[in-house]
Design an enzyme around this catalytic site. Structure first.
Site, PDB file in Angstrom:
ATOM      1  N   HIS A 385       1.011  -0.840   0.176  1.00 24.64           N
ATOM      2  CA  HIS A 385      -0.145  -0.143  -0.061  1.00 24.64           C
ATOM      3  C   HIS A 385       0.789   1.485  -0.069  1.00 24.64           C
ATOM      4  O   HIS A 385       0.634   2.724  -0.415  1.00 24.64           O
ATOM      5  CB  HIS A 385      -0.955   0.279   1.181  1.00 24.64           C
ATOM      6  CG  HIS A 385      -2.333   0.830   0.909  1.00 24.64           C
ATOM      7  ND1 HIS A 385      -2.667   1.918   0.028  1.00 24.64           N
ATOM      8  CD2 HIS A 385      -3.123   0.357   1.601  1.00 24.64           C
ATOM      9  CE1 HIS A 385      -3.827   1.559  -0.180  1.00 24.64           C
ATOM     10  NE2 HIS A 385      -4.564   1.183   0.969  1.00 24.64           N
ATOM     11  N   ASP A 389      -1.967   2.029  -4.744  1.00 23.36           N
ATOM     12  CA  ASP A 389      -3.003   2.535  -4.286  1.00 23.36           C
ATOM     13  C   ASP A 389      -4.292   1.523  -4.599  1.00 23.36           C
ATOM     14  O   ASP A 389      -3.980   0.808  -5.377  1.00 23.36           O
ATOM     15  CB  ASP A 389      -4.048   3.695  -4.551  1.00 23.36           C
ATOM     16  CG  ASP A 389      -2.625   4.873  -3.950  1.00 23.36           C
ATOM     17  OD1 ASP A 389      -2.622   4.464  -2.818  1.00 23.36           O
ATOM     18  OD2 ASP A 389      -2.729   5.822  -3.815  1.00 23.36           O
TER      19      ASP A 389
END
Length: 412
Positions: A385, A389
């Site tokens: 992450h 995204d």
């Protein structure tokens, strides 16, 4: 002049090696460049070559011994050359080698040494003298980390920020024991760790904890991919195409369209690659290794099929060269052949993603309002992450799905 034989770093990530076989015995003549031993690294079995000529006078690491990179393992010298000084001193890893019998006055000195009390451990090298980056030194000072006990992963073994962070949370593990033969009827057997299994354990600790994973799963209609595979294999030209070859090609093309997923997390920056070097996870008897298909985005399906089969075969034989299993920008792990419907794979740092491929099964689905049976397959993408995204990963996975469901897109 005597030549010291050290345990060399035979792979980019090697920290220690296990001596499997000595091809030369003490007293054998050795020429520079001769293969004198086979060493098990963290990835493969590699050859240790002589860096000088003469006679193999002394072997200091017997078969089965595991020693750190930089440790003295043997000495090559002339048949009548004095080597006591070579093997009686301190070696590169800071440990004292066992004194060896010598002739003349040297032997007398050795007997005197044996009567002396055992020497105390040599203090660690001060952190200021350790090869490290300014940021690593400052971070180590702030967190109380002794750089003398940290192994660097930067260029030339330089200690960088990530090494200090890893050292801060690391828990020292006991030295692996060799396989212990249990008596008949025992409740368990203890088996020492192989080099590759130790590396897997270390890498997983560096990934699943520190790397913030999230997962995206989709189901793909594989009917057209199956038809394409069958048609290509019916031509009987070149290697047989597997589903994994098709998936590899599709993922490589999709990564070129979504470069945000073809990236490495570099602690203080993100590195986006313009070329796709795709790692493919291969199960070997004592673990897992990931050979790399370089420039997979520009290779034909036939080239990928040939190369993947050759790499997988060398991986299982532990014969991969370092350049064949390092440098991947993204990875694919396939357990479909084991009837695994769906799973999540652990990211291989510094890569930012990996796709886990499940089995292809026939399922009832609704198509144009009617219930039909179709070949279906689940893909799960693990994302870092910090780099990828949710929407970024979803768009990439959507492209992979569209191309698998319409294989002609591979040549569009």
């Amino acid at each position: 002049m005597a030549t010291k034989v050290f345990m060399e770093a035979l792979s980019p990530t090697m920290e220690e090696g296990k001596v499997l076989t000595w091809h030369k015995a003490e007293g054998d003549t050795v020429a520079e460049g001769d293969v004198i031993a086979e060493v098990e690294t963290d990835k493969a079995v590699m050859e240790l070559q002589a860096r000088g000529s003469g006679v193999l006078r002394k072997i200091l690491a017997p078969e089965g011994a595991t020693v750190d990179v930089g440790s003295l393992v043997a000495v090559i010298a002339e048949a009548d050359e004095e080597i006591g000084e070579e093997i009686g001193g301190r070696v590169d890893d800071g440990r004292a080698a066992e004194p060896q019998p010598q002739r003349g006055s040297a032997a007398e000195r050795q007997r005197e040494d044996r009567e002396k009390p055992a020497p105390t451990a040599t203090p660690a090298t001060p952190a200021a003298r350790v090869k490290s980056s300014p940021l690593a030194r400052r971070l180590a000072a702030e967190r109380g980390v002794d750089l003398a006990g940290v192994r660097g992963s930067g260029p030339g073994g330089r200690i960088v920020k990530r090494d200090v962070e890893a050292a801060e949370v690391a828990v020292p593990a006991p030295a692996p024991a060799a396989a212990v033969a249990a008596p008949a009827g025992a409740d368990y057997d203890d088996v020492g760790l192989s080099q590759i299994r130790k590396t897997i354990a270390k890498r997983l600790g560096q990934s699943l904890g520190p790397v913030p994973h999230f997962f995206l799963t989709t189901e793909v209609d594989m009917e057209r991919a199956a038809d394409t595979r069958a048609a290509l294999n019916a031509l009987e030209q070149g290697p047989r195409i597997s589903y994994n070859d098709i998936i590899t090609k599709v993922v490589a093309i999709a990564l070129r369209q979504h470069p945000a997923c073809n990236a490495w997390w570099m602690d203080d920056r993100i590195r986006y690659f313009n070329r796709v070097h795709l790692g493919m996870a291969v199960a070997v008897p004592d673990g897992l290794i990931t050979p790399v298909i370089r420039d997979a985005h520009i290779k034909s399906l036939r080239d990928i099929a040939e190369e993947s089969k050759a790499l997988a075969a060398r991986a299982r034989e532990r014969k991969l060269m370092p350049e064949e299993y390092t440098g991947s920008t993204f990875s694919v792990s396939n357990l479909g052949m084991f009837d695994i419907d769906q799973f999540t794979a652990v990211i291989n740092p510094p890569e930012a993603g990996i796709i886990a491929v499940g089995s292809i099964t026939e399922k009832p689905v609704v198509v144009d309002g009617a219930m039909v049976v179709r070949k279906r397959m689940r893909l799960t993408m693990s994302c870092d992450h910090r780099v990828i995204d949710g929407a970024t990963g979803a768009r990439f996975l959507q492209t992979v799905t569209q191309m698998l469901e319409n294989p002609l897109a591979m040549v569009w």
